[in-house]
Structure formats: C-alpha cells, structure tokens
Scaffold this active site. Structure first.
Site, PDB file in Angstrom:
ATOM      1  N   TYR A 114      77.342  24.935  57.440  1.00  0.00           N
ATOM      2  CA  TYR A 114      78.590  24.325  56.930  1.00  0.00           C
ATOM      3  C   TYR A 114      78.292  23.631  55.602  1.00  0.00           C
ATOM      4  CZ  TYR A 114      81.795  20.622  55.890  1.00  0.00           C
ATOM      5  OH  TYR A 114      82.625  19.768  55.202  1.00  0.00           O
ATOM      6  N   SER A 169      81.617  17.987  50.042  1.00  0.00           N
ATOM      7  CA  SER A 169      81.211  17.012  51.063  1.00  0.00           C
ATOM      8  C   SER A 169      79.886  16.362  50.700  1.00  0.00           C
ATOM      9  CB  SER A 169      81.080  17.729  52.409  1.00  0.00           C
ATOM     10  OG  SER A 169      80.443  16.899  53.361  1.00  0.00           O
ATOM     11  N   LYS A 195      79.446  24.360  51.370  1.00  0.00           N
ATOM     12  CA  LYS A 195      80.011  23.417  50.399  1.00  0.00           C
ATOM     13  C   LYS A 195      79.192  23.440  49.105  1.00  0.00           C
ATOM     14  CE  LYS A 195      83.521  22.081  52.680  1.00  0.00           C
ATOM     15  NZ  LYS A 195      84.852  22.529  52.227  1.00  0.00           N
TER      16      LYS A 195
HETATM   17  C1  WQD Z   1      79.131   9.637  61.969  1.00  0.00           C
HETATM   18  C2  WQD Z   1      78.087   8.772  62.649  1.00  0.00           C
HETATM   19  C3  WQD Z   1      76.766   9.879  64.312  1.00  0.00           C
HETATM   20  C4  WQD Z   1      79.940  10.589  67.191  1.00  0.00           C
HETATM   21  C5  WQD Z   1      80.297  14.957  59.524  1.00  0.00           C
HETATM   22  C6  WQD Z   1      80.027  16.103  58.593  1.00  0.00           C
HETATM   23  C7  WQD Z   1      80.625  15.808  57.255  1.00  0.00           C
HETATM   24  C8  WQD Z   1      82.092  15.545  57.453  1.00  0.00           C
HETATM   25  C9  WQD Z   1      82.277  14.340  58.375  1.00  0.00           C
HETATM   26  C10 WQD Z   1      83.435  17.534  57.262  1.00  0.00           C
HETATM   27  C11 WQD Z   1      76.768   9.499  62.846  1.00  0.00           C
HETATM   28  C12 WQD Z   1      77.613   8.774  64.925  1.00  0.00           C
HETATM   29  C13 WQD Z   1      79.257  10.215  66.047  1.00  0.00           C
HETATM   30  C14 WQD Z   1      79.678   9.940  68.426  1.00  0.00           C
HETATM   31  C15 WQD Z   1      78.061   8.568  67.324  1.00  0.00           C
HETATM   32  N1  WQD Z   1      82.736  16.669  57.997  1.00  0.00           N
HETATM   33  N2  WQD Z   1      78.334   9.212  66.133  1.00  0.00           N
HETATM   34  N3  WQD Z   1      78.737   8.943  68.447  1.00  0.00           N
HETATM   35  O1  WQD Z   1      78.042  13.517  60.977  1.00  0.00           O
HETATM   36  O2  WQD Z   1      78.440  11.649  59.277  1.00  0.00           O
HETATM   37  O3  WQD Z   1      79.654  13.816  59.025  1.00  0.00           O
HETATM   38  O4  WQD Z   1      81.668  14.705  59.619  1.00  0.00           O
HETATM   39  O5  WQD Z   1      83.651  17.504  56.093  1.00  0.00           O
HETATM   40  O6  WQD Z   1      80.447  16.925  56.412  1.00  0.00           O
HETATM   41  O7  WQD Z   1      78.628  16.214  58.419  1.00  0.00           O
HETATM   42  O8  WQD Z   1      80.269  12.293  60.860  1.00  0.00           O
HETATM   43  O9  WQD Z   1      81.674  11.185  62.550  1.00  0.00           O
HETATM   44  O10 WQD Z   1      80.148  13.098  63.284  1.00  0.00           O
HETATM   45  O11 WQD Z   1      79.163  10.883  62.676  1.00  0.00           O
HETATM   46  O12 WQD Z   1      77.207   7.662  67.372  1.00  0.00           O
HETATM   47  O13 WQD Z   1      80.265  10.256  69.492  1.00  0.00           O
HETATM   48  O14 WQD Z   1      78.558   8.429  63.950  1.00  0.00           O
HETATM   49  O15 WQD Z   1      75.464   9.861  64.870  1.00  0.00           O
HETATM   50  O16 WQD Z   1      75.710   8.582  62.636  1.00  0.00           O
HETATM   51  P1  WQD Z   1      78.962  12.791  60.066  1.00  0.00           P
HETATM   52  P2  WQD Z   1      80.376  11.908  62.402  1.00  0.00           P
END
Ligand code: WQD
Length: 346
Positions: free
Chosen positions: A157, A132, A161
């Site tokens: 997590y 990741s 990785k």
């Molecule tokens: C993306 C952006 C949030 C929800 C994570 C893991 C990564 C992978 C993918 C497993 C961020 C914003 C989110 C919401 C928002 N997982 N957001 N409102 O955190 O980039 O990655 O998931 O492999 O390892 O770290 O993904 O989709 O949670 O967030 O504004 O209700 O969307 O702040 O900027 P992230 P995400």
C-alpha cells in the site's frame, strides 16, 4: 459576478464517497468549487451521498464508475468540463496489501495511470494526489519534512503511494501539461461536526480511532493498545492525528495554489498534519477527557509493521500552501464520538 455568470470550477473527486473524499466534497462546495464524484462503492456507502445532500442542501453529481474503467472515465471527461481532479480512489488497507500486493498495484497505480492519460487527452491540467506519510517508513529524524528521504515502504500500500508520486513527478518532468500537488496525509481522524458523515470502516476497524469509538460504544469488548514498550515517553507509539475537515481544507488550498501557477507543468509535495506528535495513550486520555466516557483498554503486543513514531514538520504547508490545521485533537475525538453515537442511533 452574479450567480448566473459566476463559474464554479468543476473538480473530479475520485473516491469522493469515501471518508476523506466526502469531507473534501463539503469543503470544495463551501469554497466555490463544483465537485463531481466518481466512486465504484467498493469501499464506501451510497448513504454518504444522502449525508452530503443533508449537509449541503443540494445534490452532488456522482458517477458509479471504477477509475480503472477507461471507457467509462473517458465518458465523464467528455461530459463534464473539468477544471481539475482530486484523486482519492485507492485501496488503503495496509495489512491486506501485504497479503494481496497485485490487487493493490493494479488498482492503485492503474487508476492513476488511467487518470493521467485522460487528463492529458482532455486538457485537464490540475491534479491533487492523495499520498501518505507512510512513504517515510520509520524516519531517522523527527518531525519529518518533505525533504526527509522516503524509505522503502513497509507495505505494498505504502509503495503504491510512493510510486504514484514518482509517476506524477516523471510526467511533469517530461513536460506533460499538468500541474500537480501530492498531499502526504498523516493520521486522519474525526468527522464532520454535523455527525451526518464520518468514517465508515467495514468489518473490524484496523485504525485506532474507529476501533476506539466502537469500543467506547460497547460494540467491541475492549481496545488493545499495540505495545507500550517503544522508546517513547509513555512507551506507546506516536502519530500526528489530524481532523479530517482540516485535511479537506488542505485540498482546497492545493487547488488554489495550482491555479496560481503560471507554468504549464508544476509539481510539489506537502506534509498535511498538525505538526504535533501524540501517543496512543495520550489520545486515549484526550478522548476520555473530551467525552467523559471511560474507555476499556488493555496493553497488548506490538503490531508488526508499525513505525514507532512519526509526525510532521508542517512549515512548508503553512508558508507555501497557506494552510494550517485549526482543529484540536479534543475536537477531532469529540466529533468522532458524536458520529459513532449517530451511527448507533440509525
Ligand atoms: C495508529 C496507532 C497502532 C489500532 C495507517 C496507514 C496510513 C493511513 C492511516 C491510509 C499505531 C495503534 C491501532 C488499535 C492500537 N492509512 N493502534 N490499537 O498505522 O499509523 O496508519 O492508517 O492512508 O497510511 O499506515 O494508523 O490508526 O492503524 O494506528 O494501538 O486497535 O494506533 O499501533 O501505533 P497507522 P492506525
């Protein structure tokens, strides 16, 4: 060769009933591989197997086994003449990993350790590991290349990785007869265009796109954008959102690259993203334009642990892996929306 003699190399797909795993099973079969799914259904649904049957028009072998169960896994290695392994099975909730680190280290590293031992014992030489972009933390320079130093991951997590990559690297350095590739995923989104399989988050989705489609479907009151005061053009975080089918295809390419290696021990790492940084607010606009659905959202406070921006330099994947993302963000979000509507209709 006619089909009776043509061999379809068997690939063990751990976590193969999960979001990325199930989409990769489709790509594997379309590329002439024979997937064998192992899943404990801890974080996936047996209905996914029905979806795969609908898309593929055939059954896919599936064992309901926990990858940490060495005896049961050994049985599978004995029974199935495996050509390789794609290891998806892992707990992946960033927030939960902070509350329950030992659960994550035990499961995510224990399963990899068990797999590597059985691969060595049974002479299975090819491994693709699901890593990741979280291993980069908040990179100093963007876009990140595979040489960008890994920073202490923001979560257990993310640590599992990074440590998983190190376990594989050290095994190869010790001349264990394994050829391995780690794929560093950026943000997988979307669903198979048939809308028969897709993301199945349990409870309240923590990831952006499933929460967004649930809000658009009226299952959630509104989407909260976690912060618009970042040092980015529109103030919201930037990510590299990649269609899950593009991600699936990258795994097929990785297996093909491993097949081309002459040496008995090989290891390499690839960023798997689109190479484009897209902000949360831009993604919302793209969703509304692609679907014609107006999204109800508000701006809320930053989410602790979020990195401000990260997106991939994909030159190495393009040139060495021979892979590039083909699907647009608009296509990803249209596919995600179609899947969400299909879920409602069930
Ligand atoms: C993306 C952006 C949030 C929800 C994570 C893991 C990564 C992978 C993918 C497993 C961020 C914003 C989110 C919401 C928002 N997982 N957001 N409102 O955190 O980039 O990655 O998931 O492999 O390892 O770290 O993904 O989709 O949670 O967030 O504004 O209700 O969307 O702040 O900027 P992230 P995400």
């Amino acid at each position: 060769m006619d089909s009776s003699t043509h061999s379809f190399p068997k690939i063990l797909v751990t976590g193969g009933a999960g979001f990325i795993g199930s989409h990769t099973v489709v790509s594997l079969i379309e590329a002439g591989f024979e997937p064998v799914i192992v899943d404990n259904f801890d974080n996936s649904e047996p209905s996914v197997l029905e979806g795969l049957r609908t898309i593929l028009g055939r059954e896919v072998t599936c064992y309901t086994v926990d990858c940490n169960d060495e005896a049961a896994m050994d049985e599978i290695f004995r029974k199935e003449a495996l050509h390789g392994v794609i290891h998806f099975a892992a707990y992946k909730a960033v927030g939960e990993s902070v509350e329950k680190p030992l659960k994550y280290y035990r499961n995510n590293l224990g399963s990899l350790w068990t797999l590597l031992g059985l691969m060595h014992q049974h002479g299975v030489a090819h491994l693709v590991f699901s890593s990741s972009c979280t291993v980069y933390g908040q990179p100093e320079q963007l876009p990140v290349t595979e040489l960008t130093p890994r920073l202490p991951a923001e979560s257990p997590y993310g640590n599992t990785k990074a440590m998983g990559e190190d376990i594989i690297r050290d095994s190869v350095r010790a001349k264990m007869p394994v050829k391995a590739i780690s794929l560093r995923y950026f943000n997988p989104v979307g669903a198979h265009p048939s809308a028969v399989i897709g993301e199945l988050p349990r409870g309240v989705p923590s990831n952006l796109v499933p929460f967004l489609t649930q809000a658009a479907a009226g299952l959630r009151d509104k989407l909260t954008v976690f912060g618009d005061d970042y040092n980015t053009p529109d103030g919201s975080c930037i990510r590299d959102f990649i269609h899950v089918m593009d991600l699936a295809d990258a795994h097929v390419q990785a297996l093909r690259l491993l097949d081309q290696q002459e040496t008995s021990s090989f290891y390499d790492i690839f960023n798997v993203g689109t190479g484009q940084g897209v902000s949360v607010l831009e993604l919302i606009n793209t969703f509304e334009e692609a679907t014609g659905v107006k999204l109800n959202y508000i701006i809320g406070p930053r989410r602790p642990g979020d990195v401000e921006q990260i997106y991939a330099n994909v030159d190495k994947a393009n040139t060495v892996l021979g892979w590039e993302a083909k699907r647009s963000l608009s296509e990803s979000l249209s596919d995600a929306w179609r899947w969400q509507q299909k879920l409602q209709a069930k």
